[in-house]
Motif scaffolding. Structure first.
Motif, short mmCIF file in Angstrom:
data_model
loop_
_atom_site.label_atom_id
_atom_site.label_comp_id
_atom_site.label_asym_id
_atom_site.label_seq_id
_atom_site.Cartn_x
_atom_site.Cartn_y
_atom_site.Cartn_z
N ARG A 212 48.48 51.23 4.75
CA ARG A 212 48.92 51.30 3.35
C ARG A 212 49.71 50.05 2.97
NH1 ARG A 212 47.15 53.98 -0.78
NH2 ARG A 212 47.04 55.88 0.50
N MET A 213 50.37 49.44 3.96
CA MET A 213 51.17 48.24 3.69
C MET A 213 50.31 46.99 3.55
SD MET A 213 54.19 49.39 3.47
CE MET A 213 55.14 50.87 3.90
N ASP A 214 49.02 47.12 3.82
CA ASP A 214 48.14 45.96 3.74
C ASP A 214 47.44 45.87 2.39
OD1 ASP A 214 47.14 43.66 4.92
OD2 ASP A 214 45.31 44.65 5.59
N THR A 215 48.03 46.50 1.38
CA THR A 215 47.51 46.44 0.02
C THR A 215 48.39 45.49 -0.81
OG1 THR A 215 48.84 48.36 -0.63
CG2 THR A 215 46.61 48.79 0.12
N SER A 216 47.90 45.16 -2.00
CA SER A 216 48.69 44.29 -2.88
C SER A 216 49.94 45.02 -3.34
CB SER A 216 47.86 43.87 -4.09
OG SER A 216 47.58 45.00 -4.92
N PHE A 217 50.92 44.24 -3.79
CA PHE A 217 52.17 44.85 -4.25
C PHE A 217 51.92 45.75 -5.46
CE2 PHE A 217 56.28 44.66 -6.61
CZ PHE A 217 57.04 45.33 -5.67
N SER A 218 51.07 45.32 -6.37
CA SER A 218 50.79 46.13 -7.56
C SER A 218 50.13 47.45 -7.17
CB SER A 218 49.91 45.35 -8.54
OG SER A 218 48.68 45.00 -7.93
N SER A 219 49.22 47.40 -6.20
CA SER A 219 48.57 48.62 -5.73
C SER A 219 49.57 49.54 -5.04
CB SER A 219 47.43 48.27 -4.77
OG SER A 219 46.85 49.43 -4.23
N PHE A 220 50.47 48.95 -4.27
CA PHE A 220 51.48 49.74 -3.57
C PHE A 220 52.43 50.40 -4.57
CE2 PHE A 220 55.50 50.24 -1.23
CZ PHE A 220 55.05 50.97 -0.14
N SER A 243 62.61 58.71 -2.39
CA SER A 243 62.13 58.11 -1.14
C SER A 243 61.38 56.81 -1.38
CB SER A 243 61.21 59.10 -0.41
OG SER A 243 61.88 60.29 -0.11
N GLU A 244 60.73 56.68 -2.54
CA GLU A 244 59.93 55.49 -2.77
C GLU A 244 60.78 54.22 -2.81
OE1 GLU A 244 60.08 57.58 -6.90
OE2 GLU A 244 60.35 58.08 -4.77
N HIS A 245 62.06 54.34 -3.13
CA HIS A 245 62.93 53.17 -3.13
C HIS A 245 63.06 52.58 -1.73
CE1 HIS A 245 65.09 54.49 -7.10
NE2 HIS A 245 63.83 54.15 -7.27
N VAL A 246 63.14 53.44 -0.74
CA VAL A 246 63.21 52.99 0.65
C VAL A 246 61.90 52.31 1.05
CG1 VAL A 246 63.51 53.72 3.05
CG2 VAL A 246 64.83 54.83 1.24
N LEU A 247 60.79 52.92 0.67
CA LEU A 247 59.48 52.38 1.03
C LEU A 247 59.21 51.05 0.33
CD1 LEU A 247 57.50 55.73 0.83
CD2 LEU A 247 58.25 54.54 2.90
N ILE A 248 59.62 50.95 -0.92
CA ILE A 248 59.43 49.69 -1.65
C ILE A 248 60.27 48.57 -1.04
CG2 ILE A 248 59.83 48.54 -3.87
CD1 ILE A 248 59.08 51.21 -5.21
N ALA A 249 61.47 48.93 -0.60
CA ALA A 249 62.34 47.93 0.03
C ALA A 249 61.75 47.44 1.36
CB ALA A 249 63.73 48.52 0.27
N ALA A 250 61.04 48.34 2.07
CA ALA A 250 60.47 47.97 3.37
C ALA A 250 59.14 47.25 3.22
CB ALA A 250 60.28 49.23 4.21
N TYR A 251 58.52 47.33 2.06
CA TYR A 251 57.17 46.79 1.86
C TYR A 251 57.04 45.30 2.23
CZ TYR A 251 53.08 44.93 -0.57
OH TYR A 251 51.94 44.26 -0.88
N PRO A 252 57.91 44.39 1.75
CA PRO A 252 57.69 42.97 2.04
C PRO A 252 57.60 42.66 3.53
CG PRO A 252 59.33 43.22 0.31
CD PRO A 252 59.08 44.60 0.86
N PRO A 259 49.40 42.47 9.19
CA PRO A 259 48.21 41.69 9.56
C PRO A 259 48.44 40.80 10.78
CG PRO A 259 49.20 40.83 7.55
CD PRO A 259 49.89 42.13 7.84
N LEU A 260 49.67 40.32 10.97
CA LEU A 260 49.96 39.50 12.14
C LEU A 260 49.85 40.33 13.42
CD1 LEU A 260 53.07 37.50 10.85
CD2 LEU A 260 50.70 36.70 11.06
N TYR A 261 50.37 41.54 13.38
CA TYR A 261 50.31 42.40 14.57
C TYR A 261 48.87 42.85 14.83
CZ TYR A 261 51.93 45.70 18.08
OH TYR A 261 52.16 46.37 19.27
N ARG A 262 48.09 43.07 13.76
CA ARG A 262 46.69 43.44 13.95
C ARG A 262 45.91 42.30 14.62
NH1 ARG A 262 44.13 47.88 11.85
NH2 ARG A 262 42.54 47.04 13.26
N LYS A 263 46.24 41.07 14.27
CA LYS A 263 45.59 39.93 14.92
C LYS A 263 45.94 39.89 16.40
CE LYS A 263 45.19 36.86 10.90
NZ LYS A 263 45.60 35.56 10.29
N TYR A 264 47.20 40.20 16.71
CA TYR A 264 47.62 40.24 18.11
C TYR A 264 46.85 41.33 18.87
CZ TYR A 264 50.42 41.89 22.05
OH TYR A 264 50.82 42.33 23.28
N LEU A 265 46.75 42.51 18.27
CA LEU A 265 46.03 43.61 18.92
C LEU A 265 44.57 43.25 19.14
CD1 LEU A 265 47.51 46.62 16.91
CD2 LEU A 265 48.02 46.03 19.28
#
Length: 292
Positions: A212-220, A243-252, A259-265
């Motif tokens: 879910r975090m791999d979407t655009s900010f507007s989509s999120f 709760s969405e305030h916490v999630l939005i803060a963690a999004y960046p 994507p960096l960790y997915r490349k590592y995997l």
């Protein structure tokens, strides 16, 4: 012990549905049944489910098809209506249940007759720092994922509802044809409106994907607005914390790291879903009875 049915709505989930099913099958206490409800998938989701069913012929996996309409709500409802267990567990097709999930859920509802819905914390299997993530999620759900009088809100990726409670609210849950609401919160609020108690258990653990975090900010942000839309549809309910305030803060940070960790995997040829609960399965000393 109460019988636990597992319901997995699925639409185009060929990448993770097999791992999801294996985690659902290999449990300390077997599920009463595992219902995969395919919703007109156009990829190889159905073939992947059939392949797992061939691999585990004695496992109680059933493949259902909900072809009447596209959407998570009708697909979830179809699965709930066809389940025969005392408790209906519901999670997504990319989720990986902890090996004692069925055991914990069955015991929770058996020992607490007042509990009609239950949920627990999650961690990300395709991100680093999984224990930190689990502790953080546990804290958020304990303190912010609540309705107005501190009632527990259920999380669709890790939730269960008593079958009798579902029969009581099944005709009243919102259909959400516009697809702007959180179906799990909607279900939670219908339970609370019917004076059916929801509970939280830190032992009811599931791991989910961070995709879910791999979407655009507007989509999120649009996805986060589903909280507001859901409560707007239930004007008799309020909430003190968002709760969405916490999630939005963690999004960046998560959006950058995922994507960096997915490349590592991918570089290390690691299947994160497959290895997620490997140590726990060893610690629980689970016999893979379905291979016999």
């Amino acid at each position: 012990m109460l019988r636990v049915s597992l319901i997995i709505p699925a639409y185009n989930e060929q990448e993770r549905i097999a791992d999801c099913l294996r985690n659902a099958i290999i449990q300390t206490v077997p599920a009463h049944e595992i219902l995969v409800v395919d919703n007109k998938s156009t990829d190889n989701t159905v073939q992947e489910v059939e392949r797992v069913m061939e691999q585990y012929p004695d496992a109680p996996v059933r493949l259902l098809h909900q072809n009447a309409e596209q959407g998570l709500v009708p697909t979830r409802n179809f699965g709930f209506d066809h389940a025969t267990g005392d408790v209906l567990g519901r999670f997504d097709a990319d989720c990986m249940l902890r090996p004692d999930w069925v055991e914990q859920v069955s015991a929770l509802f058996e020992h607490n007759p007042q509990a009609m819905g239950a949920t627990g914390p999650v961690t990300y299997y395709d991100m680093p720092a999984k224990q930190f993530s689990l502790r953080s999620d546990d804290s958020v759900r304990r303190h912010t994922f609540r309705a107005e009088h501190n009632e527990v809100l259920l999380f669709g990726s890790n939730m269960a509802i008593r079958a009798t409670a579902w029969q009581q609210i099944r005709t009243s849950v919102c259909r959400d044809e516009a697809d702007i609401m959180h179906e799990d919160i909607d279900l939670s609020l219908h339970l609370l409106s019917a004076d059916l108690a929801t509970v939280y258990s830190k032992h009811m653990v599931c791991s989910i994907s961070a995709r879910r975090m791999d979407t655009s900010f507007s989509s999120f942000i649009a996805y986060m607005k589903r909280f507001k839309h859901t409560f707007k549809a239930h004007p008799d309910h309020r909430r003190k914390r968002k709760s969405e305030h916490v999630l939005i803060a963690a999004y960046p940070a998560l959006h950058t790291l995922y994507p960096l960790y997915r490349k590592y995997l991918d570089h290390m040829d690691i299947n994160p879903a497959e290895r997620m609960w490997m140590r726990e399965r060893i610690n629980f000393d689970i016999d893979d009875q379905w291979f016999d």
